[in-house]
Design an enzyme around this catalytic site. Sequence first.
Site, PDB file in Angstrom:
ATOM      1  N   HIS A 221       0.811  -1.220   0.000  1.00  0.00           N
ATOM      2  CA  HIS A 221       0.000   0.000   0.000  1.00  0.00           C
ATOM      3  C   HIS A 221       0.849   1.277   0.000  1.00  0.00           C
ATOM      4  CE1 HIS A 221      -3.041  -2.893   0.673  1.00  0.00           C
ATOM      5  NE2 HIS A 221      -2.982  -2.936   1.987  1.00  0.00           N
ATOM      6  N   LYS A 316      -7.082   6.809  12.954  1.00  0.00           N
ATOM      7  CA  LYS A 316      -6.992   6.247  11.609  1.00  0.00           C
ATOM      8  C   LYS A 316      -6.866   7.442  10.665  1.00  0.00           C
ATOM      9  CE  LYS A 316      -9.368   3.315   8.224  1.00  0.00           C
ATOM     10  NZ  LYS A 316      -8.271   2.430   7.869  1.00  0.00           N
TER      11      LYS A 316
HETATM   12  C1  BG6 Z   1      -4.798  -4.616   4.616  1.00  0.00           C
HETATM   13  C2  BG6 Z   1      -3.877  -5.028   5.736  1.00  0.00           C
HETATM   14  O1  BG6 Z   1      -4.218  -4.902   3.367  1.00  0.00           O
HETATM   15  O2  BG6 Z   1      -5.051  -3.215   4.707  1.00  0.00           O
HETATM   16  C3  BG6 Z   1      -4.484  -4.669   7.070  1.00  0.00           C
HETATM   17  O3  BG6 Z   1      -3.647  -6.437   5.667  1.00  0.00           O
HETATM   18  C4  BG6 Z   1      -4.849  -3.218   7.129  1.00  0.00           C
HETATM   19  O4  BG6 Z   1      -3.597  -4.996   8.126  1.00  0.00           O
HETATM   20  C5  BG6 Z   1      -5.686  -2.826   5.916  1.00  0.00           C
HETATM   21  O5  BG6 Z   1      -5.579  -2.986   8.320  1.00  0.00           O
HETATM   22  C6  BG6 Z   1      -5.895  -1.322   5.855  1.00  0.00           C
HETATM   23  O6  BG6 Z   1      -6.833  -1.018   4.865  1.00  0.00           O
HETATM   24  P1  BG6 Z   1      -7.747   0.271   4.954  1.00  0.00           P
HETATM   25  O7  BG6 Z   1      -8.511   0.258   3.667  1.00  0.00           O
HETATM   26  O8  BG6 Z   1      -8.609   0.094   6.170  1.00  0.00           O
HETATM   27  O9  BG6 Z   1      -6.821   1.437   5.082  1.00  0.00           O
END
Ligand code: BG6
Length: 470
Positions: A221, A316
């Site tokens: 990501h 978050k």
């Molecule tokens: C996932 C990870 O790919 O992405 C997780 O495995 C993480 O650990 C998640 O919490 C985060 O995704 P988002 O869309 O909530 O930012």
Amino acid sequence: MPALFQLGCKSRLPEGLSIVAFARPEMTNDAYRDLMWDSVREFGDLAVRRDEWRMFEQRLSYVSGDLTRLDDFVSLKRDLLDFEEDFRPPNCLFYLSIAPQFFESTIHNLGASGIATEEGGWRRVVIEKPYGRDLDSAQRLNLAVGDVFREDQVYRIDHYLGKETVQNLLVFRFANGIFQPLWSRDHIDSVQITVSESVSVGDRAGYYDQSGVVRDMVQNHLLQLLTMVAMDPPGDLGAESVRGKKAEVLKAIRTVTDGEALENTVLGQYRGYLEENGVAPGSRTPTYAALRLYIDNWRWQGVPFYLRTGKSMAVKATEILIRFRRPAHMLFESTPDSQVSPNILSLCLQPDEGVHLKFDVKVPDKGLMLRSQDMEFHYESAFKDQAIPEAYELLIRDALQGDASLFIRSDHIEEAWRIVDPLLQAWDATSNPDLRIYEPGSWGPKEADRLLADNGHVWQLACGQHGAAD
Ligand code: BG6
């Protein structure tokens, strides 16, 4: 499943599309449909749509089988023939959301059973992360996939690329002529990418403890976000143009030795992680990472890219913060009141999706007193009646339509592993690693400030919080 259901409700699924689930437990179609309804119901507003679900669930069926048994794939092939009556040409999209140790055998069985053979219709495969554990295993997996599928049939998914706000990065950068001339080392002083999560590892410790934050978030990501910020403008929006430009960025990220990788990284673990269910005693799996990377090309030479992400952090927030250079010749700053703050452009990807631009203004009637002000755009207030869709809606639809521009190409995966491999290796080889313990609900370990302090920078977030480690 919620994304498929949403697509169904919006009439965006192809006519006659059937969804066949394949897994080990024995289950009837009805039991499977009930199970899916229960999980879809967890997604708030979908729950009220019971009538629409009744229509949608007609598309669902269930086949029991073992991913490691070729015979089970041969009988799945026979089962799939039943659907071909309703759906012509008989196209087929395989969606592998399975434990990573089954990827190779599953792909092999798809090939050996003949299900993956294109007879009359197309065959495509979507592969969920984790795609490999390191460069070697990712290369092996690419070879195994390549034995059965052509590269244009393969859709490696990173759900971040399906987020509206991540796609908006392309629109923001390339639909607004004013930013392009500023988008380089000449005007940009540093870039910060923050993906902080307030959740802990919760009930995912079995997977997480084997992976850690670098494999779980950074390799995929965060590096994808970095490519969206740093890529050169593509000639068009076609999959090969966009992915080609992104691959150039990954290739230009400076290769470092194991020692340099550790020097440019701070890894941490939240206090209490060791008590989570499923975490190995004494585990030194990091749940927080902060990294400093450099891109060795004409556009970005010398500009630090700071990346940080962690679990159990204060809030978050996913945000890309661009800090611009100070003016070349300073007319102000003769007094403490007239200090100039750097211009900041902040792209807030979630949860308060929007854009902030900070600039200095003169405080009225106070001589040369300056103050930094924030010009803000929020999706929520600008598009009141339009909810931001789930990332998977777009990605699944694109895969069904054969648009791979938001999926990861084989060379991206390998480049991304090349970047994090020295760090993973150095970490595994260190018997007494500097694993920094941080308090849940904080901004991560204080030591992460050092990475920025070397260049006179501090962690920042524009979207309502300061975001410095505390
Ligand atoms: C996932 C990870 O790919 O992405 C997780 O495995 C993480 O650990 C998640 O919490 C985060 O995704 P988002 O869309 O909530 O930012």
